[in-house]
Design a protein around this motif. Structure first.
Motif, short mmCIF file in Angstrom:
data_model
loop_
_atom_site.label_atom_id
_atom_site.label_comp_id
_atom_site.label_asym_id
_atom_site.label_seq_id
_atom_site.Cartn_x
_atom_site.Cartn_y
_atom_site.Cartn_z
N THR A 17 0.82 -1.21 0.00
CA THR A 17 0.00 0.00 0.00
C THR A 17 0.85 1.26 0.00
O THR A 17 0.43 2.30 -0.51
CB THR A 17 -0.92 0.01 1.24
N THR A 18 2.03 1.22 0.57
CA THR A 18 2.87 2.41 0.65
C THR A 18 3.29 2.86 -0.74
O THR A 18 3.24 4.06 -1.07
CB THR A 18 4.13 2.13 1.50
N VAL A 19 3.68 1.92 -1.59
CA VAL A 19 4.08 2.26 -2.95
C VAL A 19 2.91 2.83 -3.72
O VAL A 19 3.02 3.83 -4.43
CB VAL A 19 4.64 1.01 -3.68
N VAL A 20 1.74 2.19 -3.60
CA VAL A 20 0.54 2.68 -4.30
C VAL A 20 0.18 4.07 -3.81
O VAL A 20 -0.17 4.96 -4.60
CB VAL A 20 -0.63 1.70 -4.08
N MET A 21 0.27 4.30 -2.50
CA MET A 21 -0.06 5.61 -1.95
C MET A 21 0.90 6.68 -2.47
O MET A 21 0.48 7.79 -2.80
CB MET A 21 -0.01 5.56 -0.42
N ASP A 22 2.17 6.35 -2.57
CA ASP A 22 3.14 7.31 -3.10
C ASP A 22 2.82 7.68 -4.54
O ASP A 22 2.93 8.85 -4.95
CB ASP A 22 4.55 6.73 -3.01
N VAL A 23 2.42 6.69 -5.34
CA VAL A 23 2.06 6.95 -6.73
C VAL A 23 0.82 7.83 -6.81
O VAL A 23 0.77 8.80 -7.58
CB VAL A 23 1.83 5.62 -7.49
N VAL A 24 -0.19 7.49 -6.01
CA VAL A 24 -1.44 8.27 -6.03
C VAL A 24 -1.20 9.70 -5.59
O VAL A 24 -1.69 10.66 -6.21
CB VAL A 24 -2.49 7.59 -5.12
N MET A 25 -0.44 9.87 -4.52
CA MET A 25 -0.20 11.22 -3.99
C MET A 25 0.58 12.08 -4.98
O MET A 25 0.51 13.31 -4.94
CB MET A 25 0.56 11.13 -2.67
N GLY A 26 1.33 11.45 -5.88
CA GLY A 26 2.09 12.21 -6.86
C GLY A 26 1.22 12.80 -7.95
O GLY A 26 1.65 13.70 -8.68
N PHE A 27 -0.04 12.33 -8.06
CA PHE A 27 -0.90 12.79 -9.15
C PHE A 27 -2.08 13.64 -8.66
O PHE A 27 -2.87 14.11 -9.49
CB PHE A 27 -1.47 11.59 -9.92
N ILE A 28 -2.22 13.84 -7.36
CA ILE A 28 -3.38 14.58 -6.88
C ILE A 28 -2.95 15.82 -6.10
O ILE A 28 -1.84 15.90 -5.58
CB ILE A 28 -4.27 13.70 -5.98
N ASN A 29 -3.85 16.78 -6.07
CA ASN A 29 -3.68 17.99 -5.29
C ASN A 29 -4.76 17.97 -4.21
O ASN A 29 -5.95 18.11 -4.50
CB ASN A 29 -3.85 19.22 -6.20
#
Length: 221
Positions: A179-191
């Motif tokens: 989940t940490t990797v997925v969260m890092d990817v998601v957070m990189g695309f949202i404001n």
């Protein structure tokens, strides 16, 4: 006692029950998942899990109870002699109390738990949680209306969509290895401020849909 006071009193009780359930389930699942992971029961290992568990459990409970509100809470409120306007207002009040309570609890946890123990910044976590709470509460209002209006067919469609969404998330977590990797990817695309604003706008829209529906709802006893 006026209809508005009665509806707010019942809404407060209903919100308190959901908050209590969220707390108990979050505490239980913190220990449960720590046990599954083989993690030692230390403060450093357990406390950082609690605000995240509040987020996930809160989101789930807001959805489950929110979808049933139209068929249960709203019907009971109207049979108590409250107007449809009272019922609509108390429903929004109930959602805001639930969201604010869990948001405050998460903020307190993020302040008290050492930052080096947390896998995410406390401010980011709280903003994300608030956005998710608004979105899930709004979705619960709309799906509750659909279920009340279309019955079993709406249940089937909602279950299919939820299953597809869960499958996509589970696939991403499995493919990327956590989940940490997925969260890092998601957070990189949202404001987050934009997402929070969109969540609030969505909830307002859902509340309007709910109000237009409840204006013509028939009481079923």
């Amino acid at each position: 006692m006026s209809g508005l006071v009665r509806s707010l009193k019942y809404a407060s009780f209903r919100a308190g029950r959901v908050i209590g359930i969220c707390l108990l389930m979050a505490i239980g699942f913190v220990f449960y998942f720590a046990l599954l992971d083989g993690t030692r029961f230390t403060l450093e290992n357990l406390l950082p899990r609690f605000p995240f568990m509040l987020l996930f459990i809160g989101n789930l409970m807001f959805m489950i109870y929110g979808m049933l509100d139209v068929a249960t809470y709203t019907q009971l409120t109207l049979t108590y002699g409250c107007t449809r306007k009272n019922a609509a207002f108390s429903t929004i009040y109930m959602h805001l109390v639930q969201m604010l309570a869990l948001e405050v609890l998460m903020a307190v946890c993020c302040v008290l738990i050492p930052a080096q123990w947390m896998s995410m910044d406390g401010k980011t976590l709280c903003l994300m949680a608030l956005a998710i709470f608004f979105m899930s509460s709004g979705l619960a209002l709309v799906t509750g209306v659909m279920i009340h209006r279309f019955g079993k067919a709406a249940y089937i469609v909602i279950v299919i969509l939820a299953s597809l969404g869960g499958g996509v998330i589970g696939g991403l977590v499995g493919f990327h290895g956590g989940t940490t990797v997925v969260m890092d990817v998601v957070m990189g695309f949202i404001n987050l401020p934009v997402i929070l604003g969109a969540g609030i706008v969505w909830y307002v829209l859902a509340a309007v849909i709910f109000w237009f529906f409840i204006r013509k709802i028939e009481v079923r006893v």
